[in-house]
Design a protein around this motif. Sequence first.
Motif, PDB file in Angstrom:
ATOM      1  N   ALA A  79       3.920  -5.183   8.217  1.00  0.00           N
ATOM      2  CA  ALA A  79       4.736  -4.055   7.769  1.00  0.00           C
ATOM      3  C   ALA A  79       6.071  -4.568   7.245  1.00  0.00           C
ATOM      4  CB  ALA A  79       4.973  -3.076   8.916  1.00  0.00           C
ATOM      5  N   THR A  99       0.865  -1.178   0.000  1.00  0.00           N
ATOM      6  CA  THR A  99       0.000   0.000   0.000  1.00  0.00           C
ATOM      7  C   THR A  99       0.904   1.232   0.000  1.00  0.00           C
ATOM      8  OG1 THR A  99      -0.087   0.294   2.406  1.00  0.00           O
ATOM      9  CG2 THR A  99      -1.685  -1.243   1.428  1.00  0.00           C
ATOM     10  N   ASP A 100       0.288   2.392  -0.096  1.00  0.00           N
ATOM     11  CA  ASP A 100       1.027   3.650   0.002  1.00  0.00           C
ATOM     12  C   ASP A 100       1.107   4.126   1.446  1.00  0.00           C
ATOM     13  OD1 ASP A 100       1.461   3.778  -2.745  1.00  0.00           O
ATOM     14  OD2 ASP A 100      -0.435   4.832  -3.092  1.00  0.00           O
ATOM     15  N   GLU A 101       0.549   3.344   2.357  1.00  0.00           N
ATOM     16  CA  GLU A 101       0.468   3.725   3.763  1.00  0.00           C
ATOM     17  C   GLU A 101       1.692   3.257   4.547  1.00  0.00           C
ATOM     18  OE1 GLU A 101      -2.543   2.954   7.546  1.00  0.00           O
ATOM     19  OE2 GLU A 101      -3.156   2.348   5.536  1.00  0.00           O
ATOM     20  N   TYR A 102       2.170   4.124   5.430  1.00  0.00           N
ATOM     21  CA  TYR A 102       3.259   3.776   6.337  1.00  0.00           C
ATOM     22  C   TYR A 102       2.712   3.758   7.753  1.00  0.00           C
ATOM     23  CZ  TYR A 102       6.575   4.272   2.546  1.00  0.00           C
ATOM     24  OH  TYR A 102       7.261   4.098   1.366  1.00  0.00           O
ATOM     25  N   VAL A 103       3.305   2.919   8.610  1.00  0.00           N
ATOM     26  CA  VAL A 103       2.870   2.828  10.004  1.00  0.00           C
ATOM     27  C   VAL A 103       4.016   3.224  10.917  1.00  0.00           C
ATOM     28  CG1 VAL A 103       1.109   1.080   9.569  1.00  0.00           C
ATOM     29  CG2 VAL A 103       3.426   0.356  10.075  1.00  0.00           C
ATOM     30  N   ASP A 104       3.652   3.721  12.092  1.00  0.00           N
ATOM     31  CA  ASP A 104       4.650   4.171  13.056  1.00  0.00           C
ATOM     32  C   ASP A 104       4.895   3.153  14.163  1.00  0.00           C
ATOM     33  OD1 ASP A 104       5.077   6.680  11.799  1.00  0.00           O
ATOM     34  OD2 ASP A 104       3.259   7.452  12.734  1.00  0.00           O
ATOM     35  N   ARG A 113       6.400   0.120   5.768  1.00  0.00           N
ATOM     36  CA  ARG A 113       5.297   0.188   4.801  1.00  0.00           C
ATOM     37  C   ARG A 113       4.281  -0.911   5.117  1.00  0.00           C
ATOM     38  NH1 ARG A 113       4.545   1.714  -1.001  1.00  0.00           N
ATOM     39  NH2 ARG A 113       6.591   2.665  -0.822  1.00  0.00           N
ATOM     40  N   LYS A 114       3.019  -0.527   5.111  1.00  0.00           N
ATOM     41  CA  LYS A 114       1.934  -1.464   5.370  1.00  0.00           C
ATOM     42  C   LYS A 114       1.646  -2.272   4.106  1.00  0.00           C
ATOM     43  CE  LYS A 114      -2.771  -1.515   7.217  1.00  0.00           C
ATOM     44  NZ  LYS A 114      -3.874  -0.631   7.683  1.00  0.00           N
ATOM     45  N   LYS A 157      11.560   3.473   7.850  1.00  0.00           N
ATOM     46  CA  LYS A 157      10.111   3.523   7.617  1.00  0.00           C
ATOM     47  C   LYS A 157       9.555   2.108   7.509  1.00  0.00           C
ATOM     48  CE  LYS A 157       9.563   7.913   5.244  1.00  0.00           C
ATOM     49  NZ  LYS A 157       8.937   8.536   4.086  1.00  0.00           N
TER      50      LYS A 157
END
Length: 119
Positions: free
Chosen positions: A99, A48-53, A108-109, A106
């Motif tokens: 992730a 996905t284009d989503e990143y998680v912390d 990435r999800k 970083k």
Amino acid sequence: MKKCIFTAIICVFFIFVLSGCNNSSSENSSADWSASFVVWDGYIYHLTDEYVDEIDGEIGEVTKYSDIEGTYSGNFSNVYEKGTKYFAIKGINTEEAIAIQEEGGKYRKVIREGKYGEK
């Protein structure tokens, strides 16, 4: 003239029918090689284009990288190099998403799409 048109229609029909008959070796793979993915624990995950912390610990790593279409065993990817780490995401079940650690720290999800090797 009618015979020529009829013959052309029949030819087009057979082209469509035969183009649907594909007996390739990648038939057993649910991997869409036009998309970026990883395989972990027998399941395919699409980027996905989503990143998680917030991550919840390392769960594995890429054991094989290949950009050549095929069916491979183990944890592999068509994007990430061997050794790239997989992590659980805090508050999200690994059956939903995991992730991937990227450069720069970083994460990435990637979303689980289904069992690898099944259509």
